[in-house]
Scaffold this active site. Sequence first.
Site, PDB file in Angstrom:
ATOM      1  N   ASP A  81      45.623  44.392  26.945  1.00 31.97           N
ATOM      2  CA  ASP A  81      45.090  43.255  27.692  1.00 31.97           C
ATOM      3  C   ASP A  81      46.237  42.257  27.814  1.00 31.97           C
ATOM      4  OD1 ASP A  81      43.922  40.846  28.489  1.00 31.97           O
ATOM      5  OD2 ASP A  81      42.069  41.217  27.391  1.00 31.97           O
ATOM      6  N   ASN A  86      52.581  42.803  36.775  1.00 30.68           N
ATOM      7  CA  ASN A  86      51.581  42.904  37.836  1.00 30.68           C
ATOM      8  C   ASN A  86      50.172  42.547  37.379  1.00 30.68           C
ATOM      9  OD1 ASN A  86      50.405  44.091  40.464  1.00 30.68           O
ATOM     10  ND2 ASN A  86      49.446  45.342  38.878  1.00 30.68           N
ATOM     11  N   SER A 100      51.840  36.096  44.841  1.00 31.42           N
ATOM     12  CA  SER A 100      50.897  36.164  45.952  1.00 31.42           C
ATOM     13  C   SER A 100      51.320  35.166  47.021  1.00 31.42           C
ATOM     14  CB  SER A 100      49.487  35.814  45.466  1.00 31.42           C
ATOM     15  OG  SER A 100      48.598  35.628  46.545  1.00 31.42           O
ATOM     16  N   TYR A 145      43.990  30.357  40.905  1.00 36.50           N
ATOM     17  CA  TYR A 145      44.813  31.544  41.145  1.00 36.50           C
ATOM     18  C   TYR A 145      46.081  31.144  41.907  1.00 36.50           C
ATOM     19  CZ  TYR A 145      46.103  36.175  42.938  1.00 36.50           C
ATOM     20  OH  TYR A 145      46.783  37.333  43.271  1.00 36.50           O
ATOM     21  N   LYS A 183      49.990  31.577  40.603  1.00 37.53           N
ATOM     22  CA  LYS A 183      50.994  32.363  41.318  1.00 37.53           C
ATOM     23  C   LYS A 183      52.188  31.510  41.741  1.00 37.53           C
ATOM     24  CE  LYS A 183      49.048  36.298  40.833  1.00 37.53           C
ATOM     25  NZ  LYS A 183      49.686  37.320  39.957  1.00 37.53           N
TER      26      LYS A 183
END
Length: 270
Positions: free
Chosen positions: A68, A95, A146, A159, A163
């Site tokens: 994890d 990733n 991203s 998120y 990123k």
Amino acid sequence: MDMTAGTGRLQGKQVLVTGGTTGLGFAIAERFLREGARVVVTGRDEELGSRAQAKLGDAGQIWFAVADAGDPAALARSVDVAVGHLGALDVLVNNAGIGIEAGLLRTPLADYNRLMDVNVRGYFLYAQAAYPHLARRRGCMIHIASDAGIWGEQSIALYSVSKAAVVMLGKMLALEGGPDGVRSNVLCPGDTWPGMRHMAPPGEQDRPESGDWPVPPIGRIGEASDVAAAAAFYASDEAAFLTGTTLLVDGGMTAGYHQREKRPATEPGP
């Protein structure tokens, strides 16, 4: 290019791909194997890991290490396991990641901690753990960020923040790794089929993205193979002078506001 196992640009490379059991990570692992690399993939689901290892076995030498990315001890063990299988490490592909569908002000603290632990701290700790092995081989790191880290997306706000942090993490690691010949670069995929597995509103179970995305200027949604091709280039000796860079793989979505040309009412559509 003939990409049968053992004939590609990555012949002899030893690679660790985090979050490599599905989606982008799986596609990257497959491309690397077909370009001649030996690969270890990580993931937190042992069943998915076994399935991925079986599917990728025809492409080359592949191993699965359970981990994890939000668990520092498990993360460190997975690097040791990878080096044990491979004997060395040339490439780290950071990733593993998760998302949450919420604006920042509606993001609970528990979700904030979990997302940042996986998406930012996980990349940071993987880089630290892998670095001594990469330095021995003048290897490289590839960090999957991203397009949301370049132009923020309000519906997945945290998120986007995570990123954006990955983009700067990649640059700082390039500065520190330069004297040892360790390259660090960032890939920023746009909307890419099949989408993220771990994306849901707060309190709801993770589910795959719907894929209901606007079509980018190039005329199609991205595919995992598009990102895998860019990653293979970054990992190859062809990119030996590239470090500290950020590459958008988004079909032109972030090039600017895209307004399709309007046709007269009498003119048929495509």
